[in-house]
Write an enzyme that holds these catalytic residues in place. Structure first.
Site, PDB file in Angstrom:
ATOM      1  N   ASP A 177      -5.810   1.410  -3.641  1.00 24.96           N
ATOM      2  CA  ASP A 177      -4.359   1.439  -3.619  1.00 24.96           C
ATOM      3  C   ASP A 177      -3.849   2.221  -4.838  1.00 24.96           C
ATOM      4  O   ASP A 177      -4.380   3.282  -5.159  1.00 24.96           O
ATOM      5  CB  ASP A 177      -3.800   0.021  -3.552  1.00 24.96           C
ATOM      6  CG  ASP A 177      -2.329  -0.038  -3.146  1.00 24.96           C
ATOM      7  OD1 ASP A 177      -2.042  -0.009  -1.939  1.00 24.96           O
ATOM      8  OD2 ASP A 177      -1.474  -0.099  -4.042  1.00 24.96           O
ATOM      9  N   TYR A 311       8.994   4.289  -6.538  1.00 24.36           N
ATOM     10  CA  TYR A 311      10.095   5.204  -6.826  1.00 24.36           C
ATOM     11  C   TYR A 311       9.697   6.205  -7.908  1.00 24.36           C
ATOM     12  O   TYR A 311       9.905   7.416  -7.759  1.00 24.36           O
ATOM     13  CB  TYR A 311      11.333   4.425  -7.267  1.00 24.36           C
ATOM     14  CG  TYR A 311      12.513   5.307  -7.614  1.00 24.36           C
ATOM     15  CD1 TYR A 311      13.436   5.671  -6.636  1.00 24.36           C
ATOM     16  CD2 TYR A 311      12.686   5.793  -8.907  1.00 24.36           C
ATOM     17  CE1 TYR A 311      14.512   6.493  -6.954  1.00 24.36           C
ATOM     18  CE2 TYR A 311      13.757   6.620  -9.216  1.00 24.36           C
ATOM     19  CZ  TYR A 311      14.665   6.965  -8.239  1.00 24.36           C
ATOM     20  OH  TYR A 311      15.713   7.789  -8.554  1.00 24.36           O
ATOM     21  N   HIS A 367      -8.214  -2.747   3.418  1.00 24.78           N
ATOM     22  CA  HIS A 367      -7.583  -2.219   2.214  1.00 24.78           C
ATOM     23  C   HIS A 367      -7.996  -2.940   0.936  1.00 24.78           C
ATOM     24  O   HIS A 367      -8.112  -2.326  -0.114  1.00 24.78           O
ATOM     25  CB  HIS A 367      -6.065  -2.305   2.399  1.00 24.78           C
ATOM     26  CG  HIS A 367      -5.272  -1.654   1.324  1.00 24.78           C
ATOM     27  ND1 HIS A 367      -5.288  -0.292   1.091  1.00 24.78           N
ATOM     28  CD2 HIS A 367      -4.407  -2.165   0.402  1.00 24.78           C
ATOM     29  CE1 HIS A 367      -4.483  -0.005   0.093  1.00 24.78           C
ATOM     30  NE2 HIS A 367      -3.936  -1.108  -0.355  1.00 24.78           N
TER      31      HIS A 367
END
Length: 410
Positions: A177, A311, A367
């Site tokens: 990740d 972001y 994952h």
């Protein structure tokens, strides 16, 4: 020299009481008939988990288990961002010459992901490792970041300086990740320190004739195996049905943050959906789910802060997400392909990311590799760094072999 201090987690009773009240006051939505997982986390599951969280789940038991781990904190100065207190797990091996390995988590994971592989990798079985698993800034029990622009280079700087603080000028990394992208940028920024890297989220790109002529021909001529044949379907599913969270968190994280910071059930549903969708039929227990979610609820910075990495990285040029997926020279690279990763690529794509010295494909797993398939991941790390492995002797003087000397303490 800055101090390295033992850390004990102790959530105040008042915080637990407030959580219980919030759970009691929850207003749940309705649900369409036969909705299943198509619309997101099923109402029946969230009702069950909410009830269990309020009435039976024992945070103090989970907290005691966390405190049984070797927890530490240390202040680290980050260029342009001041001093951040970084929480980390640091388990040393009894083997003299053990390999220092930085384990880097992502979202919605935490340092907790390392706990299943920790006793395996730090045992007297060789090659053995010293394991360092930090809570990233804004995550877990590390400090919040209060200034804009904290992106992959700053996370990389944090982790690198932590390794230096612990006396490891040369080390290896493992990540999935965001941990994959952070450790990749570490390889780019600190190639003389990062001696080899292993990743379990492979985000390479199709080889091109001009840049990767041999890989290009292999990609065009070699038939896909079973995992690779399923790669397109899994990746297409994620982009079409599973990636909405990423767009929201990459564009307006603050708006979503109000809900996650105020509603424990909202946070539960947001994370639980990913735990279900991103794993390969892993049999999550209610206690596991709620402990993962509780790490976020009780975190130092709060759950909203963990969204901001999306972001900030989306706004970053240079050492951003795309650069982490491209070729990085000098640092040996190992990769483990799991069939239910959120995006799955052919092996030839992965080989465009760097000098690959180890590669394996698994029949099962998703994952959260260290949590779902700890033995598989440990086996691959030992193969990569062990005798005859592609990264054998990557850290000079720390081969992972040697005399057992007992576990040291800070």
């Amino acid at each position: 020299m800055a101090s390295i201090d033992p850390f004990t987690l102790s959530v105040p009773d008042s915080q637990l009481e407030r959580l219980s009240q919030k759970l009691q006051d929850t207003n749940l939505p309705d649900e369409l008939d036969e909705a299943g997982w198509d619309f997101g986390a099923p109402l029946a599951d969230i009702k069950r988990l909410t009830k269990y969280w309020q009435e039976q789940y024992d945070w103090r038991k989970a907290e005691a288990a966390i405190n049984h781990l070797p927890n530490y904190k240390t202040p680290i100065d980050i260029d342009g961002y001041g001093t951040l207190d970084i929480h980390f797990i640091y388990q040393q091996s009894p083997i003299e010459g053990a390999i220092p390995l930085l384990f880097c988590h992502g979202w919605p994971g935490s340092f907790l992901e390392v706990t299943k592989i920790l006793p395996l990798l730090t045992s007297s079985t060789t090659p053995s490792f010293h394991i360092i698993a930090p809570s990233l800034p804004n995550f877990g029990f590390s400090s919040p970041v209060t200034k804009r622009g904290f992106a992959l280079p700053q996370y990389a700087e944090t982790c690198h300086k932590l390794m230096l603080r612990l006396g490891y000028p040369h080390y290896v990394t493992q990540g999935g990740d965001w941990g994959c992208m952070i450790t990749r940028i570490m390889s780019l920024m600190y190639p003389t320190a990062v001696r080899a890297a292993h990743i379990n989220m492979i985000r390479g790109h199709a080889p091109t004739l001009l840049q990767n002529p041999i890989l290009y021909l292999q990609h065009k001529l070699a038939p896909y195996n079973a995992r690779e044949k399923g790669a397109a379907a899994r990746s297409e599913w994620f982009l079409a049905q599973g990636s909405g969270y990423r767009l929201q968190q990459s564009t307006k994280p603050q708006t979503l943050g109000y809900s996650l910071a105020d509603s424990p059930v909202g946070l539960l549903a947001w994370i639980y959906e990913k735990l279900h969708d991103w794993t390969d039929d892993y049999p999550w227990t209610d206690d596991e789910i709620l402990t993962w979610v509780s790490i976020y609820w009780h975190s130092t910075a709060g759950p909203a802060a963990t969204l901001r990495i999306y972001y900030e990285v989306a706004q970053t040029g240079g050492f951003g997400r795309d650069r982490s997926e491209r070729y990085i020279p000098a640092v040996k690279l190992g990769m483990t392909h799991f069939p239910k990763e959120i995006t799955v690529v052919p092996k030839t794509w992965g080989r465009t990311m760097g000098p690959v010295v180890f590669e394996s494909e698994k029949e099962k797993g998703g994952h959260f590799a260290a949590w779902e398939c700890p033995e598989e991941l440990v086996s691959d790390l030992r193969s990569m760094f062990g005798k005859g492995g592609g990264a054998e002797g990557a850290v000079v003087g720390r081969s992972g072999y040697g005399v057992e000397k007992g576990r040291a303490k800070l």
